[in-house]
Design an enzyme around this catalytic site. Structure first.
Site, PDB file in Angstrom:
ATOM      1  N   TRP A 228     -44.317 -65.536 -21.058  1.00 41.33           N
ATOM      2  CA  TRP A 228     -43.895 -64.131 -20.948  1.00 41.33           C
ATOM      3  C   TRP A 228     -44.573 -63.635 -19.677  1.00 41.33           C
ATOM      4  O   TRP A 228     -45.795 -63.447 -19.650  1.00 41.33           O
ATOM      5  CB  TRP A 228     -44.346 -63.357 -22.182  1.00 41.33           C
ATOM      6  CG  TRP A 228     -43.770 -61.975 -22.257  1.00 41.33           C
ATOM      7  CD1 TRP A 228     -42.507 -61.646 -22.657  1.00 41.33           C
ATOM      8  CD2 TRP A 228     -44.431 -60.740 -21.939  1.00 41.33           C
ATOM      9  NE1 TRP A 228     -42.347 -60.284 -22.603  1.00 41.33           N
ATOM     10  CE2 TRP A 228     -43.497 -59.693 -22.164  1.00 41.33           C
ATOM     11  CE3 TRP A 228     -45.697 -60.398 -21.478  1.00 41.33           C
ATOM     12  CZ2 TRP A 228     -43.800 -58.354 -21.953  1.00 41.33           C
ATOM     13  CZ3 TRP A 228     -45.999 -59.061 -21.273  1.00 41.33           C
ATOM     14  CH2 TRP A 228     -45.055 -58.053 -21.512  1.00 41.33           C
TER      15      TRP A 228
ATOM     16  N   ASN B 178     -52.633 -69.005 -21.208  1.00 37.47           N
ATOM     17  CA  ASN B 178     -52.234 -67.690 -21.735  1.00 37.47           C
ATOM     18  C   ASN B 178     -53.328 -66.709 -21.368  1.00 37.47           C
ATOM     19  O   ASN B 178     -54.495 -66.982 -21.625  1.00 37.47           O
ATOM     20  CB  ASN B 178     -52.165 -67.668 -23.261  1.00 37.47           C
ATOM     21  CG  ASN B 178     -51.204 -68.652 -23.825  1.00 37.47           C
ATOM     22  OD1 ASN B 178     -50.349 -69.136 -23.129  1.00 37.47           O
ATOM     23  ND2 ASN B 178     -51.363 -68.947 -25.092  1.00 37.47           N
ATOM     24  N   GLY B 179     -52.935 -65.551 -20.863  1.00 39.54           N
ATOM     25  CA  GLY B 179     -53.945 -64.528 -20.597  1.00 39.54           C
ATOM     26  C   GLY B 179     -53.878 -64.045 -19.161  1.00 39.54           C
ATOM     27  O   GLY B 179     -52.872 -64.239 -18.481  1.00 39.54           O
TER      28      GLY B 179
ATOM     29  N   GLU C  82     -33.534 -51.597 -27.602  1.00 40.59           N
ATOM     30  CA  GLU C  82     -34.059 -52.929 -27.316  1.00 40.59           C
ATOM     31  C   GLU C  82     -33.019 -54.018 -27.478  1.00 40.59           C
ATOM     32  O   GLU C  82     -33.099 -55.043 -26.819  1.00 40.59           O
ATOM     33  CB  GLU C  82     -35.338 -53.233 -28.107  1.00 40.59           C
ATOM     34  CG  GLU C  82     -35.170 -53.390 -29.572  1.00 40.59           C
ATOM     35  CD  GLU C  82     -36.482 -53.653 -30.282  1.00 40.59           C
ATOM     36  OE1 GLU C  82     -37.312 -54.399 -29.765  1.00 40.59           O
ATOM     37  OE2 GLU C  82     -36.656 -53.112 -31.385  1.00 40.59           O
TER      38      GLU C  82
ATOM     39  N   HIS D 185     -33.762 -26.747 -27.553  1.00 30.78           N
ATOM     40  CA  HIS D 185     -34.790 -26.440 -26.554  1.00 30.78           C
ATOM     41  C   HIS D 185     -34.635 -27.287 -25.292  1.00 30.78           C
ATOM     42  O   HIS D 185     -35.573 -27.433 -24.527  1.00 30.78           O
ATOM     43  CB  HIS D 185     -36.184 -26.623 -27.164  1.00 30.78           C
ATOM     44  CG  HIS D 185     -36.422 -25.696 -28.313  1.00 30.78           C
ATOM     45  ND1 HIS D 185     -36.531 -24.331 -28.151  1.00 30.78           N
ATOM     46  CD2 HIS D 185     -36.517 -25.928 -29.634  1.00 30.78           C
ATOM     47  CE1 HIS D 185     -36.702 -23.766 -29.335  1.00 30.78           C
ATOM     48  NE2 HIS D 185     -36.693 -24.718 -30.257  1.00 30.78           N
TER      49      HIS D 185
ATOM     50  N   CYS E  42     -47.990 -65.404 -24.208  1.00 28.84           N
ATOM     51  CA  CYS E  42     -47.357 -66.711 -24.113  1.00 28.84           C
ATOM     52  C   CYS E  42     -47.757 -67.642 -25.266  1.00 28.84           C
ATOM     53  O   CYS E  42     -48.559 -67.293 -26.104  1.00 28.84           O
ATOM     54  CB  CYS E  42     -47.677 -67.402 -22.791  1.00 28.84           C
ATOM     55  SG  CYS E  42     -47.532 -66.324 -21.372  1.00 28.84           S
TER      56      CYS E  42
ATOM     57  N   LYS F 243     -42.129 -61.327 -28.993  1.00 27.50           N
ATOM     58  CA  LYS F 243     -42.413 -60.905 -30.364  1.00 27.50           C
ATOM     59  C   LYS F 243     -43.841 -60.423 -30.503  1.00 27.50           C
ATOM     60  O   LYS F 243     -44.139 -59.548 -31.290  1.00 27.50           O
ATOM     61  CB  LYS F 243     -42.142 -62.086 -31.308  1.00 27.50           C
ATOM     62  CG  LYS F 243     -42.235 -61.751 -32.786  1.00 27.50           C
ATOM     63  CD  LYS F 243     -41.090 -60.868 -33.225  1.00 27.50           C
ATOM     64  CE  LYS F 243     -41.238 -60.392 -34.646  1.00 27.50           C
ATOM     65  NZ  LYS F 243     -40.448 -59.169 -34.882  1.00 27.50           N
TER      66      LYS F 243
ATOM     67  N   LYS G 106     -34.601 -49.225 -31.740  1.00 33.84           N
ATOM     68  CA  LYS G 106     -33.862 -50.437 -32.119  1.00 33.84           C
ATOM     69  C   LYS G 106     -32.612 -50.582 -31.264  1.00 33.84           C
ATOM     70  O   LYS G 106     -32.308 -51.657 -30.761  1.00 33.84           O
ATOM     71  CB  LYS G 106     -33.507 -50.326 -33.597  1.00 33.84           C
ATOM     72  CG  LYS G 106     -33.395 -51.604 -34.329  1.00 33.84           C
ATOM     73  CD  LYS G 106     -34.684 -52.081 -34.971  1.00 33.84           C
ATOM     74  CE  LYS G 106     -35.854 -52.139 -34.028  1.00 33.84           C
ATOM     75  NZ  LYS G 106     -37.087 -52.520 -34.595  1.00 33.84           N
TER      76      LYS G 106
ATOM     77  N   ARG H 262     -43.454 -65.978 -28.814  1.00 34.69           N
ATOM     78  CA  ARG H 262     -44.539 -65.391 -28.017  1.00 34.69           C
ATOM     79  C   ARG H 262     -44.118 -65.107 -26.575  1.00 34.69           C
ATOM     80  O   ARG H 262     -44.872 -64.493 -25.819  1.00 34.69           O
ATOM     81  CB  ARG H 262     -45.749 -66.340 -27.999  1.00 34.69           C
ATOM     82  CG  ARG H 262     -46.310 -66.630 -29.372  1.00 34.69           C
ATOM     83  CD  ARG H 262     -47.462 -67.610 -29.276  1.00 34.69           C
ATOM     84  NE  ARG H 262     -48.612 -66.984 -28.668  1.00 34.69           N
ATOM     85  CZ  ARG H 262     -49.556 -66.334 -29.333  1.00 34.69           C
ATOM     86  NH1 ARG H 262     -49.476 -66.219 -30.632  1.00 34.69           N
ATOM     87  NH2 ARG H 262     -50.572 -65.796 -28.700  1.00 34.69           N
TER      88      ARG H 262
ATOM     89  N   GLU I 250     -37.127 -44.551 -34.615  1.00 32.55           N
ATOM     90  CA  GLU I 250     -37.003 -45.999 -34.771  1.00 32.55           C
ATOM     91  C   GLU I 250     -35.569 -46.443 -34.463  1.00 32.55           C
ATOM     92  O   GLU I 250     -35.352 -47.503 -33.878  1.00 32.55           O
ATOM     93  CB  GLU I 250     -37.441 -46.391 -36.196  1.00 32.55           C
ATOM     94  CG  GLU I 250     -37.148 -47.823 -36.632  1.00 32.55           C
ATOM     95  CD  GLU I 250     -37.795 -48.909 -35.787  1.00 32.55           C
ATOM     96  OE1 GLU I 250     -38.581 -48.600 -34.865  1.00 32.55           O
ATOM     97  OE2 GLU I 250     -37.488 -50.096 -36.026  1.00 32.55           O
TER      98      GLU I 250
END
Ligand code: F6R
Length: 619
Positions: free
Chosen positions: A87, A113-114, A500, A516, A12, A614, A497, A36, A493
């Protein structure tokens, strides 16, 4: 800064301020900290510091812009204010769980935060004392504990003493800011989550990072774990035996989150790549154009060459970049090198004094990566970092390494930083390598041309990307394939991408693995994104593509080859030919544009996709 494993669960964004228009500054600060977390946002304000009426608060789910609308100027002229952008970890995304959290009488309010690990135990204690909790968060216990402490502490003690007593009861990690009606100032505490104090003509502020301070503060002081202070207009108040933080001049400018001519930051950042690549290369190639010279590491190239192994630790996009970097190190040196998903790092088996472990990170705040570095250190490894954010926890903790110089990356999906990670890693591998100069020169020469090559690719690609996006939208989840190390990492990647920012489940795999098992997924029209640089694996990729095609797949072919392979394409995305070792740079561009296009057409907020942040600062 001393690094403590227990103390790095960050999350956050928080911002607090004492100034003439404190709430406006808090809203502006939160806007800059929104990367954040952006599940919900809130603020609290005191209009007149001596007044002991309940503190005004406002909070809402959604973005800071929604908070600004809800506040609608109501907090103008407040003198003390704190705010938060969240978040979610404990408790769903609801107004009730949004911060700030207030005491039952509304006289104390807090942002955090935390993670408070002993919140359940503290909550039971509070229930026994007659307090009722109204949210599902781990944070709310703190505000009631503070309320209890202030109301029961002996006469003569300060509000900071009550705050410190409460802090001593917490286990876990936190950056905290609290305000109490009738008291001037903001109580702040840091333990495992970053907090920076800024001061300037406008007043004194506290923030999760320095970004909001540019233009508003002339000096900053980084709080250390264990610090508890009261910030006032007259300065910082600490308990008797505690050292106050030292201020240093704040240099640099804030790069505004402004997409300019582009509709989204993500597209702007994709288009930033010619410039950001120039920046990461700048000053890191010898004047004669033969050698790479990436400095900043504690160990010299000669010392690194004697090491037994080099580990790279990272997450997500940074991990895929690290896989490519490891390939470069293996190719250009005789040193064993391996990339690890940071949260799976087997430090005990791969670390010793004769190893180097490099953390690769955009934010420099990713807890999984910080933890892996801590473990590496514990088992004797040398540690370094390749980091984008200057002054981040990772760069300060490792104390050596190289910056990525991509400039701030605001869109949640990493694009330009991925390329700069790969470029910095390649420079590192070449710096420590002892391959013949002629071989090096050829690669370095082509490396220097990359910004121009990327620039022309960004102009040419649009029509084929649009067709490919439509194919994916119409025919369902794509499978990304590549072969031969570099391309299979780009395929991974690509899938990340796409997932998300379009919410389409994707898989990626080396082409050889299709047969396989995963080939069972292919039916008539299934999109397959095939990455085919002109390298030694081109013929094998042709085989993989034919296997897919004969089962009905539609091939989106990304290649720099002008040979017959292009005939296998249903949609051809042509990239510019370059040195085969540089194919990740040319091939990632259409992959990023494709993911962007699909996301936009699906109506996703591509800069802020759901459930993400982020800076991922929890385990
Ligand atoms: C994906 C993305 C994430 C990050 C990962 C590590 O687009 O951005 O996968 O790469 O969370 O973050 P950093 O690089 O800040 O350590």
């Amino acid at each position: 800064m001393k690094y403590n494993r227990q103390l790095l669960e960050l999350m956050c964004g928080i911002f607090g301020c004492i100034a003439d228009d404190a709430a406006a500054m808090v809203l502006e600060g939160l806007r800059k900290l929104e990367y954040r977390g952006y599940d919900s946002a809130g603020l609290a304000a005191i209009f007149s510091p001596g007044d002991s009426s309940p503190i005004e608060t406002e909070k809402t789910t959604g973005y800071v812009s929604e908070l600004v609308s809800k506040v609608n100027g109501r907090f103008d002229g407040a003198k003390i204010s704190i705010g938060h952008t969240r978040w979610a970890t404990h408790g769903g995304v609801t107004d009730q769980n949004a911060h700030p959290h207030s005491s039952n009488d509304g006289n104390i309010t807090i942002v955090h935060n935390g993670i408070i690990e002993n919140s359940a135990e503290l909550s039971n204690r509070l229930n026994n004392l007659g307090y009722s909790l109204s949210s599902e968060t781990d944070t709310e216990v703190i505000v009631h504990l503070l309320d209890h402490e202030i109301k029961t502490q002996p006469d003569g003690l300060l509000i900071l003493d009550a705050f410190c007593t409460v802090i001593s009861k917490l286990r876990g990690s936190w950056a905290l800011a609290a305000i109490v009606s009738g008291h001037e100032g903001i109580l702040v505490s840091r333990s495992g989550a970053p907090l920076v104090i800024g001061r300037g003509e406008a007043g004194i502020s506290v923030s999760s990072d320095v970004l909001p301070f540019y233009g508003a503060c002339s000096e900053v002081a980084y709080m250390n774990d264990g610090d508890n202070f009261l910030l006032t207009t007259n300065g910082i108040v600490a308990q008797d035996d505690v050292e106050k933080p030292t201020f240093e001049a704040l240099e640099g400018v804030y790069d505004e989150e402004d997409p300019g001519i582009f509709p989204h930051m993500m597209l702007k950042e994709i288009h930033d790549q010619p410039t950001s690549l120039s920046n990461v290369l700048s000053g890191r190639i010898s004047a004669d154009g033969v050698n790479a010279e990436l400095s900043g590491f504690d160990l010299s190239p000669a010392e690194i060459r004697k090491l037994e192994r080099i580990n790279l630790v990272a997450c997500g996009t940074a991990y895929y970049a690290s896989e490519i970097i490891s390939s470069y190190i293996r190719k250009f040196t005789c040193i064993r090198s391996e990339a690890f998903i940071a949260s799976e790092f087997p430090a005990k088996s791969v670390c010793s004094q004769n190893t180097l472990t490099i953390g690769v990170s955009q934010s420099g705040e990713t807890k999984d990566t910080l933890d892996a570095l801590f473990e590496a250190k514990k088992y004797g490894s040398n540690v370094s970092s390749l980091c984008n954010v200057i002054g981040s926890t990772m760069s300060r903790m490792t104390g050596n390494g190289a910056y990525l110089h991509a400039g701030p990356e605001f869109a949640v999906a990493s694009t330009k930083v991925f390329s700069n990670m790969v470029a910095a890693g390649l420079l590192f591998a070449l710096t420590i390598s002892d391959i013949p100069n002629l071989e090096k020169k050829k690669l370095v020469q082509d490396l220097r041309k990359l910004p121009n090559i990327i620039s022309s690719q960004l102009i040419d690609a649009d029509e084929a990307i649009e067709q490919a996006a439509n194919l994916i939208l119409e025919n369902g989840p794509p499978i990304f394939i590549g072969r031969g190390g570099l391309s299979s990492y780009i395929a991974k990647e690509g899938a990340l991408k796409m997932m998300e920012i379009s919410y389409i489940p994707c898989i990626s795999l080396p082409g050889g693995e299709l047969k396989h098992g995963p080939i069972a997924l292919i039916t008539q029209g299934s999109p397959v994104v095939a990455l085919v640089p002109s390298d030694s694996k081109l013929n094998l990729m042709e085989t993989s593509i034919r296997e897919c095609k004969s089962r009905g797949a539609k091939i989106i072919l990304i290649t720099d080859s002008e040979g017959p392979i292009s005939e296998l394409a249903d949609i051809l995305i042509q990239t510019t030919q370059t040195h085969p070792d540089l194919s990740p740079f040319t091939h990632i561009i259409p992959i990023q544009l494709l993911a962007y296009q699909v996301g936009v057409e699906k109506g996703v907020n591509v800069d802020r996709p759901r459930n993400l942040a982020k800076s991922v600062t929890v385990v």
